[in-house]
Design an enzyme around this catalytic site. Structure first.
Site, PDB file in Angstrom:
ATOM      1  N   GLN A  24       0.829  -1.206   0.000  1.00 40.81           N
ATOM      2  CA  GLN A  24       0.000   0.000   0.000  1.00 40.81           C
ATOM      3  C   GLN A  24       0.865   1.258   0.000  1.00 40.81           C
ATOM      4  OE1 GLN A  24      -3.264  -0.330  -0.118  1.00 40.81           O
ATOM      5  NE2 GLN A  24      -3.911   1.793   0.020  1.00 40.81           N
ATOM      6  N   GLU A  25       1.940   1.230   0.758  1.00 43.18           N
ATOM      7  CA  GLU A  25       2.770   2.429   0.915  1.00 43.18           C
ATOM      8  C   GLU A  25       3.637   2.703  -0.306  1.00 43.18           C
ATOM      9  OE1 GLU A  25       2.868   4.667   3.194  1.00 43.18           O
ATOM     10  OE2 GLU A  25       1.884   3.835   4.955  1.00 43.18           O
TER      11      GLU A  25
END
Length: 504
Positions: free
Chosen positions: A345-346
Site C-alpha cells: 500500500q505504501e
C-alpha cells in the site's frame, strides 16, 4: 465487518492471477467430483437480488468486482493487482471516487449467487451475453467483440480445418457446461453437425483448460480469440483451429434491480467502446487500446512476467522481500502478511520511494519519528523494515485491549494519519454516545473530520479521513489476497512439487 486475521472461509479478495493460477487450477480442480453433474448449467441458487444500486455503492464508497483468477482478468504481480478487467473496472471506480474491492470466485462458488446476494456488485470476467445468463442478471453495453475458436493440442498432427472435419474425426471437444462455448456447440449440433462434447467441472476456467490442452490432457477445447492470444504467449503445445462463432459481445453483469448502476457503467463504457458502421471495426479509446495491447496483443506482454518456465531469481511468493519481511515481523510477533500488505500500500515494494512529506523507504518511515537519525540509512531495506515494524508494533500495543480486528484497524489508521487524528475521531464518537473502540464508528468519525463543523473543534484539526479509511480497508483486503495466495501456493506444492508457484 468481515474478519481479516483468520484465513477467510472463501476466496475474498480486494481492489489489485497469482503466479501459475492456470497451473494451480489444474491441480486444484483436476476433474469434476463424482457427485457433480457437469450438465447442471448455471446452477443458480440466489434468484432474488438484494437491493443495492449505485446510490448505495456511492454511500458505502466501495465497488465490489466479482472475477476469476486468470492472466487476463485479475492476478498478482509482486504483490500488486493486475489484469485487464481489474484495470478497466478500476478506471470506472476512480472516476466515480470509489474504492475497488475484488471478489475472486472460489472453487465452490457461483458468480451469479455472489452478485445477487450482494457479495459483489459487478461480474467482470470476460463474460459473453447469453440468453441463459440473462435470466439471472442484467448486462451492460458491450466493451469488446470476440470470436470463438477451436484450440487443439499439438498431439493432433493434422489439425482439422473445419468443424465438419472435427465431427468426422470424432475429436472430443472439452468445455464447461456453464460456458458460452457449450451453447454454441449445441447450436452446431442442432444444425446437424455430430460433435463429440466432453463436459468437465464448471470450476475450471478457459485458461486452465487451455493449459490442459497444451500438456496433452485433452485434445480440443473452445476459447475466445483474445484469451487464446494471451495464453499462446506463454503456453507451448496449443494451436488455433477454425472460428465457430463471430462477434460475440462481451459485457459486465450486474443485478437486475440496479438500473442506476447500469446507467453509470454504460456512460463509462460508451466513452471507451462504440460500434463502427457497417464493415467497420469498433472504435476504442486510447486507454482501452493500451489495455488490449498490454494483455492480449503483440509486443511485451504481462504474461512474460509469469511464464512458469521462467526462473525468477531472488523472489518469494508475495514479493521480492518475503524472507526479510518474515524475519523482521516474526521477531516482533507480527503477522508478516500484514506487514507485506502495508508495504504494498505504501510503496509497491519500492525501497527508494520518498513521499512529498519526506517519508522514505519500503514502509515510508518519517525520519523525525524514527530512532535512526540518518535518512540515508532508512533507505536500507532491513533498517527501514525494522523501523516501520517497530512503529506499527507501538500502535498495536497502544490499542492492545481491543479485539484483533479493531486493534489492527486502529493501528493502521494511526500509522497512516497519526494517533492524534485517530484520538480526535474517537472523541467525536464519544460525543455521539457511541463506542469509541469499534472501528466502524471511528471510521465514520474520520470522514466527518473532513467537514469544518467537526474539525474546527478537533485538537488536531482537519483530517483527510477518506484516505485513512480506504487505507485501512485496502490493506485488510490485500491481506486476504495474500492469505489466499499462500494457500494456493501450498496446495500447488503438495500436488506438483516446489517451484510451481513463484513470484510474478
Amino acid at each position: 465487518m468481515r474478519k481479516f486475521i483468520n484465513v477467510p472461509s472463501r476466496l475474498y479478495l480486494a481492489g489489485t492471477l497469482a503466479v501459475g493460477l492456470f497451473l494451480n487450477s489444474c491441480s486444484f480442480f483436476d476433474k469434476a467430483p463424482a457427485n457433480e453433474d457437469p450438465d447442471q448449467g448455471l446452477n443458480v441458487n440466489v434468484v432474488e437480488p438484494v437491493k443495492r444500486d449505485y446510490a448505495d455503492i456511492k454511500e458505502n464508497g466501495v465497488l465490489r468486482m466479482i472475477t476469476r483468477y486468470s492472466s487476463n482478468t485479475y492476478f498478482l504481480h509482486q504483490g500488486l493487482e493486475w489484469g485487464f478487467e481489474y484495470e478497466f473496472v478500476n478506471k470506472f471506480a476512480d472516476q466515480h471516487d470509489l474504492a475497488l474491492e475484488v471478489v475472486v470466485i472460489g472453487p465452490d462458488e457461483n458468480p451469479y449467487d455472489l452478485l445477487n446476494s450482494g457479495e459483489g456488485d459487478i461480474i467482470a470476467a470476460n463474460y459473453t451475453r447469453t440468453p441463459e445468463r440473462k435470466k439471472y442478471v442484467e448486462f451492460t453495453r458491450p466493451y469488446n467483440l470476440v470470436n470463438q475458436l477451436l484450440v487443439f493440442s499439438e498431439n493432433i498432427p493434422n489439425a482439422p480445418q473445419t468443424i465438419e472435419e472435427i465431427a468426422k474425426q470424432e475429436i472430443p471437444i472439452t468445455v464447461r457446461r456453464n460456458s458460452s462455448y457449450y451453447y454454441r456447440l449445441q447450436e452446431l449440433k442442432a444444425e446437424g453437425i455430430d460433435l463429440s462434447i466432453n463436459l468437465v467441472s464448471n470450476k475450471k476456467d478457459t485458461e486452465s483448460l487451455l493449459y490442459e490442452i497444451s500438456n496433452g490432457q485433452y485434445l480440443a477445447t473452445v476459447a475466445d480469440d483474445n484469451i487464446y492470444q494471451a495464453s499462446n504467449k506463454y503456453m507451448q503445445g496449443i494451436k488455433k483451429g477454425p472460428v465457430i462463432a463471430k462477434n460475440d459481445t462481451i459485457a459486465w453483469a450486474i443485478r437486475k434491480n440496479a438500473p442506476n448502476l447500469k446507467t453509470e457503467l454504460n456512460r463509462f463504457l460508451y466513452d471507451h467502446f462504440r460500434f463502427g458502421g457497417p464493415n467497420e471495426s469498433p472504435k476504442r479509446s486510447t486507454f482501452l487500446n493500451v489495455l488490449r495491447k498490454r494483455y492480449f496483443k503483440e509486443g511485451p506482454h504481462i504474461a512474460n512476467y509469469y511464464n512458469p518456465e521462467t526462473n525468477m531469481l531472488g523472489g518469494g511468493v508475495i514479493s521480492p522481500y518475503d524472507d526479510l519481511i518474515k524475519s523482521v515481523a516474526d521477531s516482533a510477533g507480527i503477522d508478516w502478511l500484514l506487514v507485506a500488505s502495508i508495504i504494498a500500500q505504501e510503496t509497491k515494494f519500492n525501497p527508494n520511494a520518498k513521499s512529498w512529506a519526506g517519508a522514505v523507504g519500503l514502509m515510508q518511515v518519517l525520519p523525525r519519528y524514527s530512532e535512526i537519525s540518518s535518512e540515508e540509512m532508512l533507505y536500507d531495506e532491513e533498517i527501514n523494515l525494522r523501523e516501520g515494524v517497530r512503529i506499527i508494533k507501538e500502535h498495536l500495543n497502544h490499542y492492545s485491549y481491543m479485539d484483533s480486528t479493531d486493534k489492527w484497524s486502529f493501528a493502521l489508521a494511526a500509522y497512516n494519519a497519526g494517533q492524534g487524528h485517530v484520538a480526535d475521531a474517537r472523541r467525536l464518537v464519544i460525543d455521539q454516545n457511541r463506542d469509541p473502540n469499534e472501528w466502524k464508528n471511528v471510521s465514520d468519525a474520520l470522514l466527518k473530520l473532513m467537514q469544518r463543523k467537526y474539525y474546527k473543534d478537533a485538537r488536531y484539526g482537519f483530517c483527510r479521513g477518506i484516505e485513512t479509511v480506504r487505507y485501512v480497508e485496502e490493506i485488510k483486503n490485500r491481506y486476504n489476497i495474500y492469505q489466499t495466495i499462500l494457500t494456493l501456493n501450498k496446495e500447488s506444492e503438495r500436488n506438483a512439487g516446489p517451484g510451481v508457484l513463484g513470484i510474478f
